[in-house]
Design a protein around this motif. Structure first.
Motif, PDB file in Angstrom:
ATOM      1  N   VAL A 314     -51.896 -49.196  93.284  1.00 42.98           N
ATOM      2  CA  VAL A 314     -51.228 -48.323  93.952  1.00 42.98           C
ATOM      3  C   VAL A 314     -50.202 -49.031  95.068  1.00 42.98           C
ATOM      4  O   VAL A 314     -50.499 -49.854  95.759  1.00 42.98           O
ATOM      5  CB  VAL A 314     -52.336 -47.598  95.055  1.00 42.98           C
ATOM      6  CG1 VAL A 314     -51.684 -46.353  95.939  1.00 42.98           C
ATOM      7  CG2 VAL A 314     -53.401 -47.116  94.166  1.00 42.98           C
ATOM      8  N   ASN A 315     -49.069 -48.350  95.248  1.00 40.82           N
ATOM      9  CA  ASN A 315     -48.179 -48.913  96.011  1.00 40.82           C
ATOM     10  C   ASN A 315     -47.644 -47.719  97.007  1.00 40.82           C
ATOM     11  O   ASN A 315     -47.051 -46.608  96.698  1.00 40.82           O
ATOM     12  CB  ASN A 315     -47.043 -49.263  95.400  1.00 40.82           C
ATOM     13  CG  ASN A 315     -45.952 -50.080  96.249  1.00 40.82           C
ATOM     14  OD1 ASN A 315     -46.253 -50.217  97.592  1.00 40.82           O
ATOM     15  ND2 ASN A 315     -45.170 -51.016  95.775  1.00 40.82           N
ATOM     16  N   ARG A 316     -47.984 -47.689  98.386  1.00 41.59           N
ATOM     17  CA  ARG A 316     -47.614 -46.515  99.105  1.00 41.59           C
ATOM     18  C   ARG A 316     -46.994 -47.287 100.382  1.00 41.59           C
ATOM     19  O   ARG A 316     -47.572 -48.386 100.927  1.00 41.59           O
ATOM     20  CB  ARG A 316     -48.994 -45.779  99.668  1.00 41.59           C
ATOM     21  CG  ARG A 316     -48.587 -44.569 100.484  1.00 41.59           C
ATOM     22  CD  ARG A 316     -49.790 -43.701 100.743  1.00 41.59           C
ATOM     23  NE  ARG A 316     -49.491 -42.573 101.562  1.00 41.59           N
ATOM     24  CZ  ARG A 316     -50.257 -41.478 101.846  1.00 41.59           C
ATOM     25  NH1 ARG A 316     -51.577 -41.732 101.473  1.00 41.59           N
ATOM     26  NH2 ARG A 316     -49.942 -40.437 102.507  1.00 41.59           N
ATOM     27  N   LEU A 317     -46.214 -46.527 101.167  1.00 45.22           N
ATOM     28  CA  LEU A 317     -45.618 -47.248 102.242  1.00 45.22           C
ATOM     29  C   LEU A 317     -46.433 -47.713 103.440  1.00 45.22           C
ATOM     30  O   LEU A 317     -47.391 -46.930 103.633  1.00 45.22           O
ATOM     31  CB  LEU A 317     -44.615 -46.322 102.974  1.00 45.22           C
ATOM     32  CG  LEU A 317     -43.601 -46.518 104.102  1.00 45.22           C
ATOM     33  CD1 LEU A 317     -42.494 -47.524 103.678  1.00 45.22           C
ATOM     34  CD2 LEU A 317     -43.063 -45.273 104.710  1.00 45.22           C
ATOM     35  N   ARG A 318     -46.380 -49.081 103.789  1.00 47.13           N
ATOM     36  CA  ARG A 318     -47.138 -49.587 104.866  1.00 47.13           C
ATOM     37  C   ARG A 318     -46.532 -49.519 106.294  1.00 47.13           C
ATOM     38  O   ARG A 318     -45.363 -49.398 106.251  1.00 47.13           O
ATOM     39  CB  ARG A 318     -47.600 -50.979 104.509  1.00 47.13           C
ATOM     40  CG  ARG A 318     -48.427 -50.883 103.135  1.00 47.13           C
ATOM     41  CD  ARG A 318     -48.681 -52.494 102.601  1.00 47.13           C
ATOM     42  NE  ARG A 318     -49.019 -53.265 103.808  1.00 47.13           N
ATOM     43  CZ  ARG A 318     -49.635 -54.495 103.583  1.00 47.13           C
ATOM     44  NH1 ARG A 318     -49.993 -54.710 101.991  1.00 47.13           N
ATOM     45  NH2 ARG A 318     -50.311 -55.319 104.514  1.00 47.13           N
ATOM     46  N   GLN A 319     -47.446 -49.830 107.232  1.00 45.93           N
ATOM     47  CA  GLN A 319     -47.215 -49.423 108.619  1.00 45.93           C
ATOM     48  C   GLN A 319     -46.112 -50.993 108.818  1.00 45.93           C
ATOM     49  O   GLN A 319     -45.123 -50.710 109.534  1.00 45.93           O
ATOM     50  CB  GLN A 319     -47.966 -49.650 109.531  1.00 45.93           C
ATOM     51  CG  GLN A 319     -47.551 -49.765 110.854  1.00 45.93           C
ATOM     52  CD  GLN A 319     -48.990 -49.747 111.808  1.00 45.93           C
ATOM     53  OE1 GLN A 319     -50.082 -50.203 111.468  1.00 45.93           O
ATOM     54  NE2 GLN A 319     -48.791 -49.464 113.178  1.00 45.93           N
ATOM     55  N   GLU A 320     -46.446 -51.994 107.985  1.00 45.57           N
ATOM     56  CA  GLU A 320     -45.581 -53.049 108.385  1.00 45.57           C
ATOM     57  C   GLU A 320     -44.061 -53.044 107.630  1.00 45.57           C
ATOM     58  O   GLU A 320     -43.330 -53.836 108.155  1.00 45.57           O
ATOM     59  CB  GLU A 320     -46.136 -54.359 107.689  1.00 45.57           C
ATOM     60  CG  GLU A 320     -47.588 -54.553 108.129  1.00 45.57           C
ATOM     61  CD  GLU A 320     -48.722 -54.095 107.513  1.00 45.57           C
ATOM     62  OE1 GLU A 320     -49.684 -54.728 107.664  1.00 45.57           O
ATOM     63  OE2 GLU A 320     -48.647 -52.824 107.109  1.00 45.57           O
TER      64      GLU A 320
END
Length: 509
Positions: A314-320
């Protein structure tokens, strides 16, 4: 205490917690009478009546029931009315030819076959013990009769999903209740699904069981909005009408929505609300940027395969990444992603992606040798080449097996080669995938004609379409005097692909 997992758990919860909530908005424009708006209580009743009908026909637990259908409330019901009562659902790709569908029905040993009304004529010669046309609900349901209970067995096969792999004939992937349950719950967790969501079926329900969304969304009381056929403008209209918040799609669907948005009158529906989950092949980074800027939707990328129910990464926008420029965020999002919860991924010495998880198939239906090969060493051999970077994210770099993914559909190059080679004017053929902006990849045939043949590209494409589903036919044919081979006479497809993929980081699109 151990309570066996069952796909029926999802509908049971929806009926218990959300009986009055609209569970399904059926497609209004279809050849069968639309079922309209169904509450979860009504969906539960329909699933029971479907199971009761199979009881009356003498269909036992473990027997196969095939559906050849576009997206519909009736097919959604079957995930629970068939599998939830111990039978095995065989959801078939409606785009396949009659010959291909007949093979799947026969190979799976299906005792019951349900056919979409639009396909009734085309599939008139496909035989089955019991055969019905969807929409004739007296043949689909037996209302008011309590079905026989099924003692849940989480290791029992729930669905058989036929996939085009490295063989000319499709293989039947046996997915258990445990596989499907784990995939659905894990997927819902990563996607952040709640009962405030509204799900649009832009993904074919036959395609790895709609990636498990029929189960995940039902269990959380999410309304399903059925979309029979993909159309970019219609997707935007449904998002606006029903307040859609989440959908799954192949890259070609993303492109269709972006194209429709160019001429949309007014604000784009779903801005800052919709998340679109994409798989099949990662789109270009510019497409990801456009999804954010032009639609205002969140883009998520996943990687998986039918043999894994399908979720692996899974690849979802991260806070970093929030403060990165849009292009840099997009570059991170087109990676396949990090392993999903409960999944281990590694790269073997040959560069192949291997995986272990509770979502991995039980085996291929009646193909023990293929099963042993795919599950060798107790790892799923994906057939994809890839790398894992310092952040632990997987990137798919090449397709080791001879599969082309076009518009989200797997196509066996060997199968297409067999069809082309059956033409009397073809002496040699190699089928490869080449990059395409709309479909990700399209099918190119490299062909050597027999001496003095005048066979044309158009004639060969038409011939292929008469033999297999249209999406499996080559979109281009290149005639050559010879095809380069190794000293042992083998074609090296990675070399044949090189000129078409020159300048790209990956040999997949």
């Amino acid at each position: 205490m151990i309570v066996p997992f069952s796909v029926s758990d999802f509908l049971d919860r929806a009926v218990a917690a959300y009986p009055e909530r609209i569970g399904v908005y059926d497609e209004p424009n279809q050849p069968a009478p639309s079922l309209g708006d169904l509450s979860y209580g009504e969906l539960g009743a329909r699933a029971k009546s479907m199971a009761a009908k199979h009881d009356a026909l003498g269909i036992e637990a473990g027997d196969r029931v095939a559906f050849v259908s576009h997206n519909s409330a009736r097919l959604l019901t079957a995930f629970f009315g068939v599998s939830g009562y111990g039978r095995v659902l065989v959801p078939v790709n409606f785009r396949l030819s009659a010959e291909e569908i007949a093979y799947i029905v026969e190979h799976s040993g299906a005792r019951v076959l349900y056919v979409d009304p639009e396909l009734e004529g085309a599939l008139s010669e496909v035989k089955c013990e019991f055969k019905f046309v969807l929409g004739q609900d007296e043949d689909l349901c037996l209302p008011g009769v309590e079905p026989r209970p099924w003692r849940h067995d989480e290791n029992a096969t729930a669905t058989i999903n036929y996939t085009s792999g490295t063989t000319a004939r499709p293989k039947g992937v046996q997915l258990t209740h445990r596989n499907l349950w784990t995939n659905a719950v894990t997927f819902a967790l990563h996607a952040g699904v709640t009962d405030r969501d509204v799900y649009l079926h832009t993904l074919p329900q036959f395609h790895v069981n709609g990636w498990g969304m029929p189960f995940a969304m039902t269990g959380l009381g999410v309304p399903h909005v059925i979309l029979r056929k993909v159309d970019g403008a219609e997707i935007l209209r449904r998002v606006e009408k029903h307040g859609v918040t989440v959908m799954c799609a192949a890259p070609a669907v993303v492109n269709a929505v972006l194209e429709a948005a160019r001429t949309w009158d007014g604000p784009i529906p779903g801005r800052d609300r919709v998340r679109i989950i994409v798989a099949g092949a990662p789109p270009p980074t510019k497409t990801v940027v456009r999804v954010g800027e032009e639609l205002g939707w969140e883009f998520m990328q996943i990687y998986g395969m039918t043999e894994a129910s399908p979720l692996l990464t899974v690849n979802r926008l991260r806070q970093e990444w929030d403060d990165l420029p849009a292009e840099d965020r997009a570059a991170k999002l087109v990676r396949a992603g990090a392993p999903a919860l409960g999944t281990a991924v590694r790269i073997d010495s040959s560069g192949e992606v291997l995986a272990r998880s509770n979502v991995v198939l039980d085996g291929y239906w009646e193909q023990p040798e293929e099963s042993a090969k795919t599950l060798a060493g107790e790892w799923l051999h994906t057939g994809d080449g890839g790398t894992i970077d310092d952040e632990g994210y997987l990137t798919i770099s090449d397709r080791k097996k001879d599969v082309i993914i076009t518009g989200g559909e797997n196509v066996s190059s060997i199968e297409v080669e067999d069809v082309i080679f059956s033409h009397p004017d073809v002496a040699e053929v190699a089928v490869i995938g080449v990059p395409d902006e709309k479909w990700g990849e399209t099918i190119k045939a490299l062909v050597v004609r027999v001496p003095r043949s005048t066979l044309t590209e158009a004639e060969l494409v038409a011939y292929c379409k008469s033999k297999v589903a249209g999406y499996k036919a080559p979109t281009s044919v290149e005639f050559r005097d010879a095809l380069a081979r190794t000293a042992t006479g083998k074609l090296q497809k990675f070399k044949l692909r090189e000129q078409y993929w020159a300048g790209r980081d990956r040999q997949v699109n």
